[in-house]
Design a protein around this motif. Structure first.
Motif, PDB file in Angstrom:
ATOM      1  N   TYR A 220       6.911 -17.391  46.108  1.00  0.00           N
ATOM      2  CA  TYR A 220       6.327 -16.160  45.589  1.00  0.00           C
ATOM      3  C   TYR A 220       7.165 -14.972  46.026  1.00  0.00           C
ATOM      4  O   TYR A 220       7.559 -14.870  47.195  1.00  0.00           O
ATOM      5  CB  TYR A 220       4.884 -16.011  46.088  1.00  0.00           C
ATOM      6  CG  TYR A 220       4.216 -14.761  45.566  1.00  0.00           C
ATOM      7  CD1 TYR A 220       3.866 -14.660  44.226  1.00  0.00           C
ATOM      8  CD2 TYR A 220       3.948 -13.685  46.398  1.00  0.00           C
ATOM      9  CE1 TYR A 220       3.263 -13.516  43.730  1.00  0.00           C
ATOM     10  CE2 TYR A 220       3.348 -12.537  45.918  1.00  0.00           C
ATOM     11  CZ  TYR A 220       3.002 -12.459  44.579  1.00  0.00           C
ATOM     12  OH  TYR A 220       2.410 -11.334  44.093  1.00  0.00           O
TER      13      TYR A 220
ATOM     14  N   THR B 284       3.475 -26.039  42.999  1.00  0.00           N
ATOM     15  CA  THR B 284       3.705 -27.411  42.550  1.00  0.00           C
ATOM     16  C   THR B 284       2.853 -28.364  43.391  1.00  0.00           C
ATOM     17  O   THR B 284       2.905 -28.326  44.624  1.00  0.00           O
ATOM     18  CB  THR B 284       5.191 -27.794  42.681  1.00  0.00           C
ATOM     19  OG1 THR B 284       5.976 -26.927  41.861  1.00  0.00           O
ATOM     20  CG2 THR B 284       5.422 -29.239  42.246  1.00  0.00           C
TER      21      THR B 284
ATOM     22  N   CYS C 184      11.853 -13.746  48.540  1.00  0.00           N
ATOM     23  CA  CYS C 184      11.297 -14.924  47.885  1.00  0.00           C
ATOM     24  C   CYS C 184      10.756 -15.833  48.981  1.00  0.00           C
ATOM     25  O   CYS C 184      11.519 -16.471  49.701  1.00  0.00           O
ATOM     26  CB  CYS C 184      12.364 -15.643  47.058  1.00  0.00           C
ATOM     27  SG  CYS C 184      11.695 -17.031  46.103  1.00  0.00           S
TER      28      CYS C 184
ATOM     29  N   SER D 211       3.282 -28.474  37.877  1.00  0.00           N
ATOM     30  CA  SER D 211       3.692 -27.172  38.403  1.00  0.00           C
ATOM     31  C   SER D 211       3.018 -26.069  37.599  1.00  0.00           C
ATOM     32  O   SER D 211       2.960 -26.126  36.367  1.00  0.00           O
ATOM     33  CB  SER D 211       5.218 -27.030  38.330  1.00  0.00           C
ATOM     34  OG  SER D 211       5.634 -25.806  38.905  1.00  0.00           O
TER      35      SER D 211
ATOM     36  N   ASN E 150       3.098 -22.114  36.822  1.00  0.00           N
ATOM     37  CA  ASN E 150       3.868 -20.877  36.914  1.00  0.00           C
ATOM     38  C   ASN E 150       2.950 -19.712  36.601  1.00  0.00           C
ATOM     39  O   ASN E 150       2.584 -19.482  35.456  1.00  0.00           O
ATOM     40  CB  ASN E 150       5.050 -20.921  35.929  1.00  0.00           C
ATOM     41  CG  ASN E 150       6.002 -19.763  36.160  1.00  0.00           C
ATOM     42  OD1 ASN E 150       5.570 -18.645  36.394  1.00  0.00           O
ATOM     43  ND2 ASN E 150       7.290 -20.039  36.099  1.00  0.00           N
TER      44      ASN E 150
ATOM     45  N   CYS F 187      12.850 -16.287  42.129  1.00  0.00           N
ATOM     46  CA  CYS F 187      11.507 -16.785  42.398  1.00  0.00           C
ATOM     47  C   CYS F 187      10.815 -17.136  41.077  1.00  0.00           C
ATOM     48  O   CYS F 187      10.872 -16.353  40.129  1.00  0.00           O
ATOM     49  CB  CYS F 187      10.686 -15.733  43.141  1.00  0.00           C
ATOM     50  SG  CYS F 187      10.709 -15.939  44.929  1.00  0.00           S
ATOM     51  N   THR F 188      10.190 -18.290  41.047  1.00  0.00           N
ATOM     52  CA  THR F 188       9.467 -18.684  39.843  1.00  0.00           C
ATOM     53  C   THR F 188       7.985 -18.364  39.947  1.00  0.00           C
ATOM     54  O   THR F 188       7.246 -18.559  38.989  1.00  0.00           O
ATOM     55  CB  THR F 188       9.636 -20.192  39.585  1.00  0.00           C
ATOM     56  OG1 THR F 188       9.168 -20.919  40.737  1.00  0.00           O
ATOM     57  CG2 THR F 188      11.084 -20.535  39.320  1.00  0.00           C
ATOM     58  N   ASN F 189       7.540 -17.882  41.120  1.00  0.00           N
ATOM     59  CA  ASN F 189       6.118 -17.575  41.333  1.00  0.00           C
ATOM     60  C   ASN F 189       5.254 -18.752  40.884  1.00  0.00           C
ATOM     61  O   ASN F 189       4.402 -18.632  40.002  1.00  0.00           O
ATOM     62  CB  ASN F 189       5.724 -16.303  40.583  1.00  0.00           C
ATOM     63  CG  ASN F 189       6.257 -15.055  41.248  1.00  0.00           C
ATOM     64  OD1 ASN F 189       6.915 -15.134  42.282  1.00  0.00           O
ATOM     65  ND2 ASN F 189       6.002 -13.911  40.653  1.00  0.00           N
ATOM     66  N   SER F 190       5.510 -19.901  41.486  1.00  0.00           N
ATOM     67  CA  SER F 190       4.844 -21.121  41.028  1.00  0.00           C
ATOM     68  C   SER F 190       4.282 -21.918  42.193  1.00  0.00           C
ATOM     69  O   SER F 190       4.688 -21.756  43.345  1.00  0.00           O
ATOM     70  CB  SER F 190       5.826 -21.988  40.235  1.00  0.00           C
ATOM     71  OG  SER F 190       6.884 -22.416  41.062  1.00  0.00           O
TER      72      SER F 190
ATOM     73  N   PHE G  31       7.745  -9.600  40.791  1.00  0.00           N
ATOM     74  CA  PHE G  31       8.569 -10.784  40.623  1.00  0.00           C
ATOM     75  C   PHE G  31       9.965 -10.511  41.158  1.00  0.00           C
ATOM     76  O   PHE G  31      10.567  -9.486  40.881  1.00  0.00           O
ATOM     77  CB  PHE G  31       8.669 -11.194  39.147  1.00  0.00           C
ATOM     78  CG  PHE G  31       7.320 -11.453  38.529  1.00  0.00           C
ATOM     79  CD1 PHE G  31       6.254 -11.859  39.309  1.00  0.00           C
ATOM     80  CD2 PHE G  31       7.123 -11.289  37.167  1.00  0.00           C
ATOM     81  CE1 PHE G  31       5.012 -12.101  38.748  1.00  0.00           C
ATOM     82  CE2 PHE G  31       5.889 -11.523  36.599  1.00  0.00           C
ATOM     83  CZ  PHE G  31       4.829 -11.931  37.388  1.00  0.00           C
TER      84      PHE G  31
ATOM     85  N   SER H 174       3.786 -16.628  33.964  1.00  0.00           N
ATOM     86  CA  SER H 174       3.636 -16.709  32.513  1.00  0.00           C
ATOM     87  C   SER H 174       2.194 -16.749  32.078  1.00  0.00           C
ATOM     88  O   SER H 174       1.900 -16.850  30.906  1.00  0.00           O
ATOM     89  CB  SER H 174       4.332 -17.978  31.989  1.00  0.00           C
ATOM     90  OG  SER H 174       3.699 -19.128  32.527  1.00  0.00           O
TER      91      SER H 174
END
Length: 250
Positions: free
Chosen positions: A130, A101, A136, A72, A74, A96-99, A92, A77
């Motif tokens: 996202y 996978t 989200c 995954s 992200n 939501c992790t804005n990731s 953001f 970060s």
């Protein structure tokens, strides 16, 4: 004509909005020089050939998904890690992790590495989310990628560069397609590249010669590659140097 102009205007606005929110994608530099095909006249005498099958890599990827879990990325970060992400914190959204996978399969596509047609290809199936315009957004799809090999002689490492040639999204509203396409491209480029294929410890060789109180070091001088159907053959040419008083670590 009117509707065509509106359509084109929408594409332009979407592209400008994508750059404003996500920033222009910045490719990481890949160390070394591009790996070319073996010489026409044949390999030098001090060359070894390493063969990899796509079945071997399928088993390797299977172990990653089964034992380690899906990779995954992200993107939120990444700014602090690489200094190259232009994601704005205001974009953001809570939850939501804005990731992105990578998953084993989906959309009738399997994540795998394929050797065919003289190229290394790697379809990647993904899911992700996202935060966009207060929502989200959940998305899924797959990316068609190719891998170009690079050899960095000073560091004695072989790298791969994953080039995203196309992103196929499912069930995404047209207005969000540009944003998510750039997001997926950026996540793969900044978190996967450069891909370390062979480390120095896997390329370098030290052969002990105890009777002479030393060892012979074999350092990779050049790496060439040929892609056959289902098979990658690496032609590694070595330089040999004797070193007194050195023995391999056990």
């Amino acid at each position: 004509m009117r509707y065509l102009l509106i359509f084109l205007l929408g594409l332009v606005i979407g592209g400008v909005g994508t750059i404003f929110l996500l920033g222009s994608p910045r490719a990481k530099a890949t160390p070394g020089t591009r790996v070319e095909a073996p010489p026409v006249g044949g390999d030098p005498a001090n060359t070894v050939i390493i063969s990899l099958t796509d079945d071997f890599l399928d088993a390797l990827l299977g172990a990653v998904f089964k034992d380690l879990g899906p990779p995954s990325f992200n993107l939120a970060s990444m700014g602090s890690q690489t200094g190259s992400s232009n994601i704005r914190p205001a974009a953001f959204q809570a939850g939501c992790t804005n990731s992105v996978t990578i998953t084993p399969e989906g959309s009738n596509i399997k994540t795998q590495v394929q050797f065919a047609g003289g190229k290394i290809t790697a379809p990647m199936v993904f899911t992700g989310n996202y935060g966009l315009l207060g929502n989200c957004m959940q998305f899924k799809g797959w990316a068609q990628t190719t891998i170009q090999l690079y050899f960095d002689q000073p560091s004695q490492a072989l790298y791969g560069r994953v080039n995203v040639e196309g992103v196929n999204l499912e069930g995404v509203a047209p207005f969000a397609n540009n944003f998510l396409t750039v997001f997926v491209r950026t996540a793969i480029d900044q978190r996967v590249n450069p891909l370390e294929v062979l480390r120095p410890s896997q390329l370098q060789v030290m052969i002990p010669v105890r009777a002479s109180d030393g060892a012979v070091k074999a350092q990779a001088k050049d790496v060439r590659a040929e892609v056959q159907d289902g098979l990658l053959r690496l032609h590694v040419t070595y330089d040999f140097v004797g070193a007194k008083g050195q023995q391999p670590q056990t």
